[in-house]
Design a protein around this motif. Structure first.
Motif, short mmCIF file in Angstrom:
data_model
loop_
_atom_site.label_atom_id
_atom_site.label_comp_id
_atom_site.label_asym_id
_atom_site.label_seq_id
_atom_site.Cartn_x
_atom_site.Cartn_y
_atom_site.Cartn_z
N THR A 97 0.93 44.10 -31.19
CA THR A 97 0.91 45.82 -30.61
C THR A 97 1.76 46.74 -31.86
OG1 THR A 97 2.57 45.16 -29.79
CG2 THR A 97 0.53 45.80 -28.58
N GLY A 98 2.23 45.70 -32.93
CA GLY A 98 2.93 46.34 -33.72
C GLY A 98 4.46 45.93 -34.05
N ILE A 99 3.98 44.99 -32.83
CA ILE A 99 5.83 44.71 -32.40
C ILE A 99 5.71 43.59 -31.64
CG2 ILE A 99 8.05 44.71 -31.57
CD1 ILE A 99 7.35 47.58 -30.41
N TYR A 100 6.13 42.77 -32.72
CA TYR A 100 6.26 40.82 -32.31
C TYR A 100 6.47 40.40 -30.64
CZ TYR A 100 4.81 39.29 -36.94
OH TYR A 100 4.22 38.92 -38.54
N ASN A 101 5.15 40.02 -30.00
CA ASN A 101 6.26 39.39 -28.81
C ASN A 101 5.21 38.15 -28.99
OD1 ASN A 101 6.80 41.77 -26.73
ND2 ASN A 101 5.71 43.22 -27.80
N THR A 109 -10.02 28.80 -19.80
CA THR A 109 -10.47 30.06 -19.99
C THR A 109 -10.93 30.30 -21.08
OG1 THR A 109 -8.68 30.92 -18.81
CG2 THR A 109 -9.99 29.73 -17.15
N GLU A 110 -10.22 30.06 -22.04
CA GLU A 110 -9.78 31.37 -23.33
C GLU A 110 -9.54 32.71 -23.13
OE1 GLU A 110 -12.47 30.15 -26.42
OE2 GLU A 110 -13.07 28.09 -25.36
N HIS A 111 -8.45 32.43 -21.52
CA HIS A 111 -8.20 34.01 -21.52
C HIS A 111 -6.84 33.47 -22.47
CE1 HIS A 111 -9.41 36.79 -19.40
NE2 HIS A 111 -8.16 37.70 -19.49
N LEU A 112 -6.61 35.43 -23.13
CA LEU A 112 -5.01 35.45 -23.60
C LEU A 112 -4.28 36.78 -22.65
CD1 LEU A 112 -3.39 35.74 -26.82
CD2 LEU A 112 -5.30 37.77 -26.80
N TRP A 113 -2.96 36.30 -22.78
CA TRP A 113 -2.01 36.75 -22.09
C TRP A 113 -0.66 37.77 -22.91
CZ3 TRP A 113 -3.01 37.89 -16.82
CH2 TRP A 113 -4.45 36.79 -16.91
N GLN A 114 -0.59 38.62 -22.72
CA GLN A 114 0.36 39.21 -23.28
C GLN A 114 2.50 38.46 -22.15
OE1 GLN A 114 0.86 42.66 -24.78
NE2 GLN A 114 3.02 42.84 -25.25
N VAL A 115 3.17 37.93 -23.08
CA VAL A 115 4.30 37.26 -22.33
C VAL A 115 5.30 38.21 -21.94
CG1 VAL A 115 5.84 34.92 -22.01
CG2 VAL A 115 3.17 35.48 -22.12
N THR A 116 5.56 39.03 -23.03
CA THR A 116 7.28 39.48 -23.17
C THR A 116 6.15 40.98 -24.24
OG1 THR A 116 7.03 39.12 -25.76
CG2 THR A 116 8.07 37.49 -24.17
N ASN A 117 7.37 41.97 -23.67
CA ASN A 117 6.68 43.10 -23.46
C ASN A 117 8.06 43.57 -24.54
OD1 ASN A 117 5.71 46.33 -24.06
ND2 ASN A 117 5.97 46.49 -22.37
N VAL A 118 8.88 43.56 -25.31
CA VAL A 118 9.69 43.58 -26.27
C VAL A 118 9.57 45.09 -27.02
CG1 VAL A 118 11.45 41.74 -25.47
CG2 VAL A 118 10.12 42.28 -27.39
N LEU A 119 11.30 45.95 -27.31
CA LEU A 119 10.72 46.59 -28.35
C LEU A 119 11.07 46.03 -29.83
CD1 LEU A 119 13.06 49.35 -26.47
CD2 LEU A 119 10.41 49.22 -26.51
N GLY A 120 12.21 45.51 -30.07
CA GLY A 120 12.71 44.83 -30.87
C GLY A 120 11.41 43.38 -32.02
N GLY A 121 11.15 42.76 -31.01
CA GLY A 121 10.22 41.81 -31.52
C GLY A 121 11.09 40.40 -31.26
N ALA A 122 9.85 39.09 -30.53
CA ALA A 122 10.12 38.37 -30.32
C ALA A 122 9.73 37.03 -30.62
CB ALA A 122 9.60 38.65 -28.19
N PHE A 123 10.09 36.08 -31.24
CA PHE A 123 9.56 35.08 -32.02
C PHE A 123 10.23 33.13 -31.13
CE2 PHE A 123 10.33 38.66 -34.28
CZ PHE A 123 10.05 39.33 -34.91
N SER A 124 9.23 32.46 -31.74
CA SER A 124 9.40 31.17 -31.95
C SER A 124 10.01 30.50 -29.84
CB SER A 124 10.75 30.92 -32.62
OG SER A 124 10.81 31.37 -33.80
#
Length: 199
Positions: A97-101, A109-124
């Protein structure tokens, strides 16, 4: 211990043993860049981030480092894979999305989910054995911190099915069958029960 070696911009995956021997597992000569290799809970496969042909994606390799299945394929930078303890879910960080999440792929099922929704960045990401909580690196105006959050799949954002490409012909469920994963994955942490501080 899995390590990534670097020489003249060429990465190789290697195995470093307790007797200090290094066994090189790959022989790339095309400027492939590797990072964050992680063994699956049963030790039969690896998840890693690989830069190839201008894209950095999540791949699954066999235990000897041979790439066997591309998991993601897009213009985003996908890094830091982490297996769930049962091997059914693969977590990773991405700037889709332009920001790391943090994202999660259901390998059955090979389905993708977004777990976090931060404004700065989420890694590791690092997920505990029963997938009730996750710690991760969090970036904000204060710099980098370690954050912890409860995991609730009902709050994850649906990002649809993974794309099917020629490098994704083999179903992930066949690479990582659910009955192959037993016990707690190496490196999976458990939260400590600590007494509450007095008010």
């Amino acid at each position: 211990l899995l390590v990534v070696t670097n020489e003249a911009q060429g990465n190789q995956l290697a195995r470093f043993t307790v007797d200090r021997r290094t066994e090189t597992l790959t022989d790339y000569s095309d400027h492939t860049q590797l990072s964050s290799p992680r063994f699956s809970p049963d030790g039969r496969h690896l998840a890693l981030s690989a830069w190839r042909a201008g894209q950095r994606d999540i791949w699954i390799a066999d235990a000897n480092g041979a790439l066997v299945r591309r998991v993601t394929q897009d213009q985003a930078t996908d890094v830091d894979p982490w297996w769930s303890s049962d091997g059914d879910t693969l977590y990773f960080a991405s700037d889709k999305t332009g920001i790391y999440n943090i994202y999660a792929v259901d390998l059955q099922t090979e389905h993708l989910w977004q777990v976090t929704n931060v404004l700065g960045g989420a890694f590791s990401p690092s997920v505990n054995a029963d997938e009730s909580a996750m710690v991760f690196e969090s970036y904000s105006a204060n710099g980098m911190d370690i954050a912890k959050m409860a995991l609730d799949r009902s709050s994850w954002r649906d990002r649809g099915a993974l794309p099917t490409t020629l490098e994704a012909a083999l179903p992930l469920a066949e690479i990582a069958p659910p009955d192959a994963f037993v016990g707690v994955a190496p490196g999976v942490w458990e939260p400590l029960d600590t007494p509450e501080r007095p008010a």
